[in-house]
Design a protein around this motif. Structure first.
Motif, PDB file in Angstrom:
ATOM      1  N   ASN A 157       0.825  -1.210   0.000  1.00 38.42           N
ATOM      2  CA  ASN A 157       0.000   0.000   0.000  1.00 38.42           C
ATOM      3  C   ASN A 157       0.860   1.261   0.000  1.00 38.42           C
ATOM      4  O   ASN A 157       0.573   2.233  -0.714  1.00 38.42           O
ATOM      5  CB  ASN A 157      -0.945   0.003   1.208  1.00 38.42           C
ATOM      6  CG  ASN A 157      -2.052  -1.025   1.063  1.00 38.42           C
ATOM      7  OD1 ASN A 157      -2.367  -1.453  -0.053  1.00 38.42           O
ATOM      8  ND2 ASN A 157      -2.635  -1.432   2.182  1.00 38.42           N
ATOM      9  N   LYS A 158       1.930   1.235   0.779  1.00 39.83           N
ATOM     10  CA  LYS A 158       2.802   2.404   0.851  1.00 39.83           C
ATOM     11  C   LYS A 158       3.545   2.618  -0.467  1.00 39.83           C
ATOM     12  O   LYS A 158       3.634   3.749  -0.964  1.00 39.83           O
ATOM     13  CB  LYS A 158       3.804   2.239   1.992  1.00 39.83           C
ATOM     14  CG  LYS A 158       4.781   3.409   2.131  1.00 39.83           C
ATOM     15  CD  LYS A 158       5.757   3.170   3.272  1.00 39.83           C
ATOM     16  CE  LYS A 158       6.763   4.319   3.360  1.00 39.83           C
ATOM     17  NZ  LYS A 158       7.756   4.099   4.449  1.00 39.83           N
ATOM     18  N   ASP A 191       1.222   3.920  -3.210  1.00 41.35           N
ATOM     19  CA  ASP A 191       0.563   5.202  -2.956  1.00 41.35           C
ATOM     20  C   ASP A 191       1.062   6.228  -3.976  1.00 41.35           C
ATOM     21  O   ASP A 191       2.259   6.367  -4.195  1.00 41.35           O
ATOM     22  CB  ASP A 191       0.874   5.668  -1.531  1.00 41.35           C
ATOM     23  CG  ASP A 191       0.064   6.893  -1.143  1.00 41.35           C
ATOM     24  OD1 ASP A 191       0.197   7.931  -1.833  1.00 41.35           O
ATOM     25  OD2 ASP A 191      -0.675   6.823  -0.152  1.00 41.35           O
ATOM     26  N   ASP A 230       5.036  -6.802   3.777  1.00 41.58           N
ATOM     27  CA  ASP A 230       3.734  -7.361   4.170  1.00 41.58           C
ATOM     28  C   ASP A 230       3.938  -8.766   4.744  1.00 41.58           C
ATOM     29  O   ASP A 230       4.738  -9.548   4.231  1.00 41.58           O
ATOM     30  CB  ASP A 230       2.803  -7.434   2.968  1.00 41.58           C
ATOM     31  CG  ASP A 230       2.519  -6.076   2.363  1.00 41.58           C
ATOM     32  OD1 ASP A 230       1.488  -5.494   2.706  1.00 41.58           O
ATOM     33  OD2 ASP A 230       3.351  -5.604   1.555  1.00 41.58           O
TER      34      ASP A 230
END
Length: 385
Positions: A281-282, A285, A302
């Motif tokens: 997700n980071k 982004d 993760d």
């Protein structure tokens, strides 16, 4: 006199499934621009011109383009073979090339190739030493004691009349060490260089007669022993280990005898090679996405494996080369004592466990028998195992 030193072009190389033809064309054009801007007199190419002994058609066309461009610039060019090159293929047409001031020494024939060039300060002797093994040199000098690569190179020099009062330049492709330290590997040199470096090792003091030694073989730019003995490094990053390794080309200015100045001109690739690390997700982004066309190596933190993770990343970073994980599970695996895994287990049990993990079923008796036969022939197990 101004010399530009290149090495380890590895034309035809790819990163996994990604063809680097455009990237190599881009960097060669950039180098041609530097040659024009800096009014270079001589170009030295220190081996591993191609990535494979049998280069692709596109790789040979790219070299043809580069050499023709150098000839049009009326720059004297000196080329040697490296351990990745096919001597015969690189040497093909060398006599014709000489009429265009392109000098190629791809096959060691028992003598050290030499050409003399001149400038306002006088003459400069340029020697070309293609990649050689001890066995090759032993063939020409059977009376000499040649047990190592260093012995071979010393014998070559001892049978060459080198006037140390003159300005001398050598182009070579070998594993050279200096001041008790080995050169720092770039990581993309190949298993052969990384595993047999100690066997190949040559002390830098072999090159005392030369004012500048243009080396190829190691992909990280660095000097060895003294500033004037130098690896140019590869012009592009060819492995993850080179992600933080900025590329450059050395420009060598020769004044009068003993006067050598070195300038490193940075190279900027069409697409950089970068390593990014963090949660998916980071990393995906929008605020964190930069230069998405670069070649990307990803390390995910993760905890759980992600389905089709490569497909997901390539939607944002189309040139994602490889993805791995750094989490509690991978760290646990790294801490496992491999020696304990094999304790008190027979060859059949070890092979059976591996087969079960790979294919999810038991290995057959026929397959075990075949594996045992191969292992015995290879000397891995004896008859009682």
């Amino acid at each position: 006199m101004k010399l530009l030193h290149l090495a380890d072009l590895h034309l035809g190389k790819s990163l996994q499934e990604f063809d680097l033809k455009e990237d190599q064309q881009y960097i060669l054009d950039q180098i041609l621009g530097i040659i024009k801007k800096e009014s270079i007199d001589v170009v030295l190419i220190a081996g591993d011109v191609y990535d494979k002994p049998i280069p692709s058609e596109s790789a040979t066309k790219l070299l043809d383009y580069f050499l023709c461009s150098l000839a049009q610039l009326k720059v004297k060019t000196f080329v040697i073979s490296g351990n990745h090159d096919s001597d015969e293929r690189l040497n093909y047409g060398s006599s014709l090339f000489e009429s265009n001031q392109i000098f190629i020494s791809a096959i060691y024939d028992g003598s050290l190739y030499k050409q003399t060039v001149t400038d306002e300060k006088g003459e400069v002797d340029i020697y070309l030493l293609p990649f050689v093994k001890a066995s090759q040199v032993r063939h020409f000098y059977p009376e000499e004691k040649i047990a190592s690569y260093e012995d071979a190179v010393r014998v070559i020099f001892s049978h060459t009349q080198i006037d140390e009062k003159r300005r001398n330049v050598l182009v070579a492709h070998q594993f050279v060490a200096g001041n008790g330290e080995d050169p720092v590997l770039g990581g993309s040199e190949g298993a052969m260089v990384q595993s047999v470096g100690l066997v190949e090792k040559i002390g830098y003091d072999c090159f005392a007669p030369f004012d500048y030694v243009a080396l190829g073989h190691i992909h990280s730019a660095q000097s060895v022993g003294r500033d004037e003995i130098r690896y140019a490094g590869s012009p592009l990053k060819y492995s993850l280990k080179e992600a933080n390794n900025d590329k450059s080309v050395p420009i060598v200015s020769l004044g009068e005898k003993g006067q050598v100045e070195l300038q490193l001109v940075p190279l900027k690739p069409m697409r950089d090679l970068r390593h990014i690390k963090g949660s998916m997700n980071k990393l995906l982004d929008k605020e964190n996405v930069k230069a998405p066309e670069d070649f990307i190596y990803v390390t995910l933190t993760d905890e759980d494996a992600i389905n089709d993770v490569m497909g997901i990343f390539q939607q944002t970073y189309p040139n994602t080369v490889k993805i791995d994980y750094d989490n509690s599970h991978t760290r646990e695996v790294e801490q496992v004592d491999i020696t304990r895994i094999t304790e008190n287990k027979s060859f059949s049990e070890l092979i059976g466990d591996f087969y079960q993990q790979m294919y999810g079923c038991e290995i057959s008796e026929e397959e075990i028998s075949m594996m045992k036969r191969v292992a015995r022939e290879a000397g891995v197990i004896n008859e009682t195992n």
